[in-house]
Design an enzyme around this catalytic site. Structure first.
Site, mmCIF file in Angstrom:
data_model
loop_
_atom_site.group_PDB
_atom_site.id
_atom_site.type_symbol
_atom_site.label_atom_id
_atom_site.label_comp_id
_atom_site.label_asym_id
_atom_site.label_seq_id
_atom_site.Cartn_x
_atom_site.Cartn_y
_atom_site.Cartn_z
ATOM 1 N N LYS A 200 -8.603 -3.302 -3.115
ATOM 2 C CA LYS A 200 -7.391 -2.592 -2.669
ATOM 3 C C LYS A 200 -7.758 -1.172 -2.232
ATOM 4 O O LYS A 200 -7.239 -0.665 -1.237
ATOM 5 C CB LYS A 200 -6.358 -2.578 -3.812
ATOM 6 C CG LYS A 200 -5.053 -1.854 -3.495
ATOM 7 C CD LYS A 200 -4.136 -2.703 -2.651
ATOM 8 C CE LYS A 200 -2.930 -2.002 -2.059
ATOM 9 N NZ LYS A 200 -2.053 -1.299 -2.955
ATOM 10 N N ASN A 208 -4.679 3.586 5.313
ATOM 11 C CA ASN A 208 -3.813 4.743 5.054
ATOM 12 C C ASN A 208 -4.183 5.971 5.890
ATOM 13 O O ASN A 208 -3.325 6.485 6.629
ATOM 14 C CB ASN A 208 -3.766 5.052 3.547
ATOM 15 C CG ASN A 208 -3.121 3.920 2.763
ATOM 16 O OD1 ASN A 208 -3.217 2.765 3.166
ATOM 17 N ND2 ASN A 208 -2.476 4.216 1.656
HETATM 18 O O1 PAF Z 1 -0.436 2.201 0.656
HETATM 19 C C1 PAF Z 1 0.070 1.326 1.384
HETATM 20 O O2 PAF Z 1 0.851 1.577 2.284
HETATM 21 C C2 PAF Z 1 -0.266 -0.129 1.088
HETATM 22 O O3 PAF Z 1 -1.143 -0.153 -0.016
HETATM 23 C C3 PAF Z 1 -0.864 -0.938 2.254
HETATM 24 C C4 PAF Z 1 -1.482 -2.196 1.709
HETATM 25 C C5 PAF Z 1 -1.872 -0.145 3.030
HETATM 26 C C6 PAF Z 1 0.230 -1.430 3.160
HETATM 27 O O4 PAF Z 1 0.971 -0.441 3.780
#
Ligand code: PAF
Length: 319
Positions: A200, A208
């Protein structure tokens, strides 16, 4: 870890720290499922404002659901906190926890569900007797106004313990996962939560910051060869570090995985882009910052990730 307790009774409610998108999602569905949930808000003024709105409003498939989840601020907590779901932004977690520290039972179970890494270690240090579980979710939810949220897409949620093969621990985690599965939210146990969190983190390090730099929705990153190349190069740096850390087997098909997440969340504005647009502090230090600090400790160069870290800090500072 202590013996399993019955979940979220009036004597032992589930407290939720952080009334952002993810905290409000769990609070709302938990309330609707009849669980005893209490929201923890910053101060009495925020509680008053929340009460004026009548609760959390969650919009799903164009239907709004109002959940008047009871709310406390640190001064009004009346029962010891045995179960705490922490959904604050990474950088706000420790100060928010310290404000409620006197109310947290020694053997409390603290579940951390947020983007970024590095916070669990700090919590374990401050609350040595507590059980700290870590989690990761891909539920898509965003804030519309103060206590109004949109549940935009269904995802997967995992919780687990780091460094534990103990059967009792795993049974407690399994019971908690079941207790936190408020329909339609489903929480599963991961027997390798570190791998889930690392994967993740990798996704967040790519999507991001890039969505902030290009001011675009997640799916729009796939619209130009330039951004696709940037995504590939950032992933390559992460794979290089992961190989040095012996974690590359956690990141099988990472290129494809990142592309798939961008596709699956195509209409989303990433949480970092939302923070920038709302003038809030971003989680960059717990995302790219965490990754770059680890790389530095291992003498690995990550020029692109370093650049993204600096760019987002600069954009935040001039926001
Ligand atoms: O931070 C986020 O916005 C989410 O973790 C992700 C998976 C990038 C989807 O927008």
């Amino acid at each position: 870890m202590s013996k399993a307790k019955p979940p979220f009774t009036s004597e032992s409610p589930l407290y939720i720290l952080g009334a952002g998108a993810i905290g409000s999602l769990w609070a709302s569905y938990g309330y609707q499922a009849g669980a005893n949930i209490r929201l923890l808000l910053r101060n009495q003024a925020t509680v008053n404002n929340y009460k004026k709105q009548g609760g959390i409003s969650l919009i799903r498939a164009n239907q709004a659901l109002l959940s008047p989840v009871p709310a406390d601020c640190p001064q009004s907590i009346s029962s010891p906190i045995q179960h705490l779901l922490i959904t604050t932004k990474a950088q706000q977690t420790l100060s928010a926890l310290m404000a409620i520290k006197p109310h947290i039972a020694d053997k409390a179970v603290l579940v951390l569900l947020q983007n970024g890494l590095g916070i669990a270690e700090q919590i374990r240090h401050e609350f040595p007797q507590a059980t700290v579980l870590q989690g990761s979710t891909t539920e898509g939810c965003y804030r519309q106004t103060d206590f109004e949220f949109v549940h935009a897409g269904h995802g997967d949620t995992f919780i687990g313990t780091v460094n534990s093969n103990n059967k009792t621990d795993l049974a407690v985690v399994a019971q908690l996962a079941a207790s936190l599965s408020f329909p339609p939210l489903m929480v599963s146990v991961s027997d390798n939560i570190e791998a889930v969190l690392w994967r993740k983190l990798a996704v967040n390090c790519v999507i991001n910051p890039l969505t902030v730099i290009h001011r675009c929705r997640n799916g729009e990153l796939l619209n130009t060869p330039e951004t696709i190349t940037q995504m590939r190069q950032i992933v390559d740096e992460i794979l290089h570090l992961s190989t040095a850390l012996n974690r590359d087997h956690w990141l099988e098909d990472l290129h494809e995985h990142v592309i798939n997440i961008a596709k699956a969340t195509a209409d989303n504005r990433s949480s970092m882009l939302q923070d920038i647009e709302a003038g809030r502090e971003t989680e960059i230090d717990a995302i790219s910052g965490y990754l770059c600090r680890l790389a530095e400790e291992h003498n690995i160069k990550m020029p692109l990730n370093q650049q993204l870290l600096q760019d987002i800090k600069r954009i935040s500072a001039t926001n």
